[in-house]
Write an enzyme that holds these catalytic residues in place. Structure first.
Site, PDB file in Angstrom:
ATOM      1  N   SER A 114       1.861  12.675  13.234  1.00 12.14           N
ATOM      2  CA  SER A 114       3.255  12.279  13.052  1.00 12.14           C
ATOM      3  C   SER A 114       4.013  12.552  14.346  1.00 12.14           C
ATOM      4  O   SER A 114       3.634  13.431  15.127  1.00 12.14           O
ATOM      5  CB  SER A 114       3.896  13.094  11.917  1.00 12.14           C
ATOM      6  OG  SER A 114       5.295  12.966  11.924  1.00 12.14           O
ATOM      7  N   TYR A 123       5.290  22.103   9.425  1.00 12.04           N
ATOM      8  CA  TYR A 123       4.814  20.722   9.355  1.00 12.04           C
ATOM      9  C   TYR A 123       4.448  20.214  10.746  1.00 12.04           C
ATOM     10  O   TYR A 123       3.378  19.623  10.948  1.00 12.04           O
ATOM     11  CB  TYR A 123       5.886  19.833   8.734  1.00 12.04           C
ATOM     12  CG  TYR A 123       5.497  18.372   8.647  1.00 12.04           C
ATOM     13  CD1 TYR A 123       4.436  17.964   7.849  1.00 12.04           C
ATOM     14  CD2 TYR A 123       6.187  17.397   9.375  1.00 12.04           C
ATOM     15  CE1 TYR A 123       4.061  16.628   7.766  1.00 12.04           C
ATOM     16  CE2 TYR A 123       5.836  16.060   9.289  1.00 12.04           C
ATOM     17  CZ  TYR A 123       4.768  15.675   8.484  1.00 12.04           C
ATOM     18  OH  TYR A 123       4.399  14.358   8.405  1.00 12.04           O
TER      19      TYR A 123
END
Length: 328
Positions: free
Chosen positions: A164, A190
């Protein structure tokens, strides 16, 4: 492989595709009959679209799921799909899944790590490992090591790790990867796991290249899927992901904001397209190899996520945390 050499590889090839390209367009009529793929997270969102596209080309696709009954409804209309039980937070479950697949005697041509959690509250697995690192990286790391014989047997396999752009927010904290001493931050956790996804592809490709196993990491773009289930309405609104009716949709799309069909395109490209023959270990987005950048929230990959030294350090740490050793 030096960092300098790896940076040279991180150069767009001008694929002819782009942010509006869909996964089906990337496939371009390829025949995947006789190929076997495993897609984690393949029962919802980007993973489901990936499964549909690969299956439409004739591939046999295995979808690992925690609760097969729920996934069976979603995938009932997709031909050539098999369901198998797997929990990426549970090392015993990972081993059992891999053992069953290896026992089937099938080579594994495509392995896509699409499962993941995002911005989750602090949670730990049975080993005490932070849940986002455990699910997004360590579970997939263990899965690859256990499936290695089948990947090698394919005599030409590709592994795709879904990363990501969030990797730009944090590298790996090698001193405290599981937030044992530092305050927990769901976004830093994350981001760390997404950097780990990219670094995994660097280190895996180095080990797999001589055996015909190539690895890639991808940024799919920003898409509203079940991955956002831990986000508040305020957080979703700030992303432009809620309309005036409070529905989870983007009101307009651009190079970063995509439909699910567009979001799955880069992973499918990395998994099957001949443009990437002979390549690997690179971070891709918008259906091309990404540039190196140092500016947050812009296209491209931060150097810390494709740094060969960082990749080797993470590989060593991952072996220590899982208690596994990669054996060629």
């Amino acid at each position: 492989m030096t960092t300098q050499n790896h940076t040279v590889l991180q150069t767009p090839i001008h694929s002819g595709f782009g942010p509006r390209t869909t996964a089906m367009e990337v496939l371009g009529g390829q025949d995947l009959t006789g190929k076997t793929a495993i897609v984690t997270g393949g029962y919802s969102g980007l993973g489901l679209e990936t499964v549909k596209v690969l299956a439409s080309a004739g591939a046999t696709v295995i979808v690992p799921v925690r609760t097969p009954e729920k996934a069976a409804v979603t995938l009932s209309a997709v031909p050539g799909v098999e369901l198998a039980q797997l929990d990426l937070m549970n090392p015993t479950s990972i081993d059992a899944f891999a053992e069953r697949f290896i026992a089937s005697g099938r080579p594994l041509h495509i392995l896509i790590h699409s499962a993941g959690i995002m911005a989750a509250p602090l949670n730990r697995d049975s080993r005490g490992y932070e849940s986002q690192l455990a699910t997004n990286h360590l579970g997939h790391f263990q899965l690859v090591l256990r499936l290695w014989p089948a990947l090698k047997a394919a005599e030409g396999a590709r592994i795709v790790s879904v990363s990501s752009r969030a990797h730009q927010l944090a590298g790996i904290d090698f001193e405290d990867p599981n937030f044992k001493t530092r305050p927990y931050d769901k976004w830093l956790a994350y981001a760390q796991s997404k950097t780990a996804n990219a670094l995994f592809a660097v280190a895996m490709d180095k080990r797999g290249e001589s055996h015909g196993v190539r690895a890639f990491s991808v940024h799919p773009g920003t898409i509203v899927t079940d991955l956002s289930r831990n986000l508040s309405k305020d957080e979703l609104r700030s992303m432009g992901a809620l309309n005036e009716q409070g529905e989870h949709v983007f009101t307009e799309y651009n190079d970063e904001l995509k439909t699910i069909e567009e979001g799955a395109a880069t992973a499918v490209w990395c998994a099957v397209h001949p443009q990437l023959d002979g390549k690997g270990g690179v971070y891709c987005e918008n259906v091309d190899i990404a540039v190196i950048t140092s500016t947050p929230y812009t296209p491209g990959v931060f150097e810390w996520a494709v740094n060969a030294d960082n990749a080797e350090r993470l590989w060593t740490l991952s072996e220590q945390l899982t208690g596994l050793k990669f054996v060629i």
